[in-house]
Design a protein around this motif. Structure first.
Motif, PDB file in Angstrom:
ATOM      1  N   LEU A  11       0.887  -1.367   0.117  1.00 36.36           N
ATOM      2  CA  LEU A  11       0.230  -0.051   0.191  1.00 36.36           C
ATOM      3  C   LEU A  11       0.786   1.355  -0.173  1.00 36.36           C
ATOM      4  O   LEU A  11       0.635   2.438  -0.700  1.00 36.36           O
ATOM      5  N   SER A  12       1.878   1.212   0.583  1.00 28.31           N
ATOM      6  CA  SER A  12       2.917   2.410   1.062  1.00 28.31           C
ATOM      7  C   SER A  12       3.494   2.731  -0.487  1.00 28.31           C
ATOM      8  O   SER A  12       3.590   3.640  -0.836  1.00 28.31           O
ATOM      9  N   PHE A  13       3.799   1.689  -1.050  1.00 25.00           N
ATOM     10  CA  PHE A  13       4.363   1.842  -2.366  1.00 25.00           C
ATOM     11  C   PHE A  13       3.553   2.299  -3.351  1.00 25.00           C
ATOM     12  O   PHE A  13       3.994   3.110  -4.308  1.00 25.00           O
ATOM     13  N   GLY A  14       2.307   1.610  -3.172  1.00 18.35           N
ATOM     14  CA  GLY A  14       1.323   2.265  -4.344  1.00 18.35           C
ATOM     15  C   GLY A  14       0.927   3.733  -4.068  1.00 18.35           C
ATOM     16  O   GLY A  14       1.030   4.708  -5.069  1.00 18.35           O
ATOM     17  N   PHE A  15       0.758   4.119  -2.956  1.00 13.92           N
ATOM     18  CA  PHE A  15       0.474   5.578  -2.706  1.00 13.92           C
ATOM     19  C   PHE A  15       1.685   6.599  -2.987  1.00 13.92           C
ATOM     20  O   PHE A  15       1.591   7.536  -3.473  1.00 13.92           O
ATOM     21  N   THR A  16       2.788   5.937  -2.608  1.00 13.21           N
ATOM     22  CA  THR A  16       3.980   6.698  -2.959  1.00 13.21           C
ATOM     23  C   THR A  16       4.301   6.947  -4.545  1.00 13.21           C
ATOM     24  O   THR A  16       4.559   8.107  -5.047  1.00 13.21           O
ATOM     25  N   THR A  17       3.748   5.976  -5.169  1.00  7.09           N
ATOM     26  CA  THR A  17       3.966   5.958  -6.844  1.00  7.09           C
ATOM     27  C   THR A  17       3.096   7.009  -7.279  1.00  7.09           C
ATOM     28  O   THR A  17       3.323   7.771  -8.130  1.00  7.09           O
ATOM     29  N   VAL A  18       1.707   7.064  -6.793  1.00 11.53           N
ATOM     30  CA  VAL A  18       0.846   8.008  -7.189  1.00 11.53           C
ATOM     31  C   VAL A  18       1.334   9.246  -6.793  1.00 11.53           C
ATOM     32  O   VAL A  18       1.025  10.321  -7.527  1.00 11.53           O
ATOM     33  N   ILE A  19       1.702   9.522  -5.607  1.00  9.88           N
ATOM     34  CA  ILE A  19       2.216  10.881  -5.299  1.00  9.88           C
ATOM     35  C   ILE A  19       3.305  11.272  -5.990  1.00  9.88           C
ATOM     36  O   ILE A  19       3.685  12.595  -6.440  1.00  9.88           O
ATOM     37  N   VAL A  20       4.248  10.328  -6.362  1.00  7.57           N
ATOM     38  CA  VAL A  20       5.477  10.713  -7.269  1.00  7.57           C
ATOM     39  C   VAL A  20       4.831  11.187  -8.442  1.00  7.57           C
ATOM     40  O   VAL A  20       5.428  12.317  -9.453  1.00  7.57           O
ATOM     41  N   LEU A  21       3.844  10.376  -9.054  1.00  5.40           N
ATOM     42  CA  LEU A  21       3.188  10.837 -10.690  1.00  5.40           C
ATOM     43  C   LEU A  21       2.646  12.245 -10.234  1.00  5.40           C
ATOM     44  O   LEU A  21       2.936  13.077 -11.515  1.00  5.40           O
ATOM     45  N   LEU A  22       1.895  12.445  -9.355  1.00  2.00           N
ATOM     46  CA  LEU A  22       1.516  13.922  -9.317  1.00  2.00           C
ATOM     47  C   LEU A  22       2.458  14.903  -9.171  1.00  2.00           C
ATOM     48  O   LEU A  22       2.367  16.061  -9.489  1.00  2.00           O
ATOM     49  N   ALA A 304       0.021   9.666 -16.298  1.00  2.00           N
ATOM     50  CA  ALA A 304      -0.044   9.348 -14.996  1.00  2.00           C
ATOM     51  C   ALA A 304      -1.482   8.845 -14.614  1.00  2.00           C
ATOM     52  O   ALA A 304      -1.460   7.913 -13.518  1.00  2.00           O
ATOM     53  N   VAL A 305      -2.352   9.394 -15.276  1.00  2.00           N
ATOM     54  CA  VAL A 305      -3.787   8.842 -14.895  1.00  2.00           C
ATOM     55  C   VAL A 305      -3.828   7.400 -15.166  1.00  2.00           C
ATOM     56  O   VAL A 305      -4.252   6.459 -14.526  1.00  2.00           O
ATOM     57  N   LEU A 306      -3.203   6.984 -16.580  1.00  2.00           N
ATOM     58  CA  LEU A 306      -3.327   5.428 -16.934  1.00  2.00           C
ATOM     59  C   LEU A 306      -2.551   4.611 -15.721  1.00  2.00           C
ATOM     60  O   LEU A 306      -3.104   3.632 -15.423  1.00  2.00           O
ATOM     61  N   ALA A 307      -1.447   5.265 -15.357  1.00  2.00           N
ATOM     62  CA  ALA A 307      -0.559   4.598 -14.566  1.00  2.00           C
ATOM     63  C   ALA A 307      -1.145   4.248 -13.040  1.00  2.00           C
ATOM     64  O   ALA A 307      -1.054   3.305 -12.406  1.00  2.00           O
ATOM     65  N   GLY A 308      -1.931   5.375 -12.637  1.00  2.00           N
ATOM     66  CA  GLY A 308      -2.703   5.373 -11.307  1.00  2.00           C
ATOM     67  C   GLY A 308      -3.818   4.260 -11.582  1.00  2.00           C
ATOM     68  O   GLY A 308      -4.001   3.636 -10.582  1.00  2.00           O
ATOM     69  N   ILE A 309      -4.563   4.350 -12.373  1.00  2.00           N
ATOM     70  CA  ILE A 309      -5.741   3.508 -12.872  1.00  2.00           C
ATOM     71  C   ILE A 309      -5.264   1.927 -12.513  1.00  2.00           C
ATOM     72  O   ILE A 309      -5.652   1.175 -11.981  1.00  2.00           O
ATOM     73  N   ALA A 310      -3.956   1.448 -13.320  1.00  2.00           N
ATOM     74  CA  ALA A 310      -3.263   0.473 -13.330  1.00  2.00           C
ATOM     75  C   ALA A 310      -2.848   0.140 -11.998  1.00  2.00           C
ATOM     76  O   ALA A 310      -3.088  -1.105 -11.607  1.00  2.00           O
ATOM     77  N   LEU A 311      -2.354   0.999 -11.255  1.00  2.00           N
ATOM     78  CA  LEU A 311      -1.820   0.751  -9.979  1.00  2.00           C
ATOM     79  C   LEU A 311      -2.799   0.504  -8.968  1.00  2.00           C
ATOM     80  O   LEU A 311      -2.676  -0.299  -8.231  1.00  2.00           O
TER      81      LEU A 311
END
Length: 335
Positions: A11-22, A304-311
């Motif tokens: 979960l931490s990795f996922g949220f961190t990835t989303v934040i990095v994309l933002l 980023a949106v596509l990566a967020g959806i996939a993640l």
């Protein structure tokens, strides 16, 4: 490997990835916005410098008109007008010196400064010549007035003596003196050699009439004639001096002030041409950069949106797989 991580780590990795994309999207957008702002700021700076060059040209035109008024009227108002417009021109020049950084333009501005200083020095020389000419003209008119007074007294004395030839000569002398004053006024207004030739001719005629009066008087009216000789000598000396000063001031205006004025116009015109070219090129460059940055921002945002959806989908799968379904359903079965 990712499947073997603990749920909290996943979960931490996922949220961190989303934040990095933002952050990537925000940084890209900020970079694009800053690039656009820098381009607009540079465009505005060049536009301001272009306007300063135009203001200098306008002040130069008014300054040159003031010089013409000074030559014609030689009044304090015309001189003051010159200084006002020249000072405005120097203000525009100082603003250009403080803001222009491109080496070629810096050289042009330095040449402008040099030319304008020479212009002001030449104008001061013209003012000195005009003031000297005004003093000579004043003395000349005073001499003509004294000549006129002496002529009136001689005419009265000749009339009493009833010498018709002398009366005719004195009348002729009076007419020539009036004509010379009129022709001199016309020359002072036009300041042309064509109008000076009649003045010389009329002054020469006055000399011939005086010689005729001296010959006809046969020693009489000596006091009046001595005054005539004295005033005529003054006129003969002052008129060439006046014309010399006028020709010097006109030469300074035509060969120095007008020449420098045209050179300044040429320099400022070249400056304006360089700014027009730069503004045109810079406008196209800024527009192209903005369009390119917008495309990058759009593509990165989409990615980023596509990566967020996939993640999000991947995290949901990873969470559901170990427990066999939705956490709420598993909790109900366990209960």
């Amino acid at each position: 490997m990712f499947k073997n991580l603990r749920l909290r780590t996943q979960l931490s990795f996922g949220f961190t990835t989303v934040i990095v994309l933002l952050i990537v999207v925000a940084a890209t957008a900020g970079w694009g916005l800053q690039s656009a702002l820098d381009g607009f700021a540079e465009y505005r700076r060049r536009a301001l410098n272009f306007n300063r060059v135009s203001q200098l040209q306008e002040s130069l035109l008014n300054t040159r008109l003031s010089v013409k008024n000074v030559v014609v009227s030689a009044g304090d108002a015309a001189v003051q007008s010159y200084h006002e417009h020249f000072n405005r021109m120097m203000v525009s020049l100082k603003e250009m010196q403080s803001t222009i950084r491109q080496p070629t333009r810096v050289k042009m501005v330095a040449e402008l400064s040099k030319q304008l200083l020479q212009y002001d020095q030449a104008f001061n020389q013209v003012i000195t010549l005009i003031q000297q000419g005004n003093e000579v003209r004043k003395r000349l008119l005073e001499s003509m007035a004294r000549f006129q007074q002496s002529l009136v007294k001689l005419n009265d004395a000749v009339t009493v003596g009833d010498d018709r030839i002398l009366v005719s000569l004195t009348n002729t002398l009076q007419i020539r003196l009036l004509n010379s004053r009129y022709l001199l006024s016309r020359y002072l207004e036009s300041r042309t050699p064509a109008d000076f030739a009649p003045v010389q001719e009329e002054i020469g005629g006055i000399s011939r009439v005086i010689n005729g009066i001296i010959a006809q008087s046969d020693g009489a009216y000596q006091t009046h004639l001595d005054r005539f000789r004295e005033e005529y000598a003054t006129l003969s000396a002052l008129i060439p001096e006046l014309t010399h000063l006028i020709s010097q001031s006109d030469e300074k205006v035509q060969n120095t002030l007008d020449r420098i004025g045209l050179e300044v116009v040429a320099i400022t015109t070249r400056l304006q041409d360089t700014y027009r070219t730069d503004q045109h090129n810079l406008g196209a460059l800024v527009q192209g950069n903005n369009e390119w940055v917008m495309q990058i921002v759009i593509w990165i945002t989409v990615a980023a949106v596509l990566a967020g959806i996939a993640l999000a989908w991947l995290l949901a799968r990873l969470i559901q797989r170990p427990i066999g379904g939705e956490p709420v359903e598993m909790a109900a079965i366990t209960q």
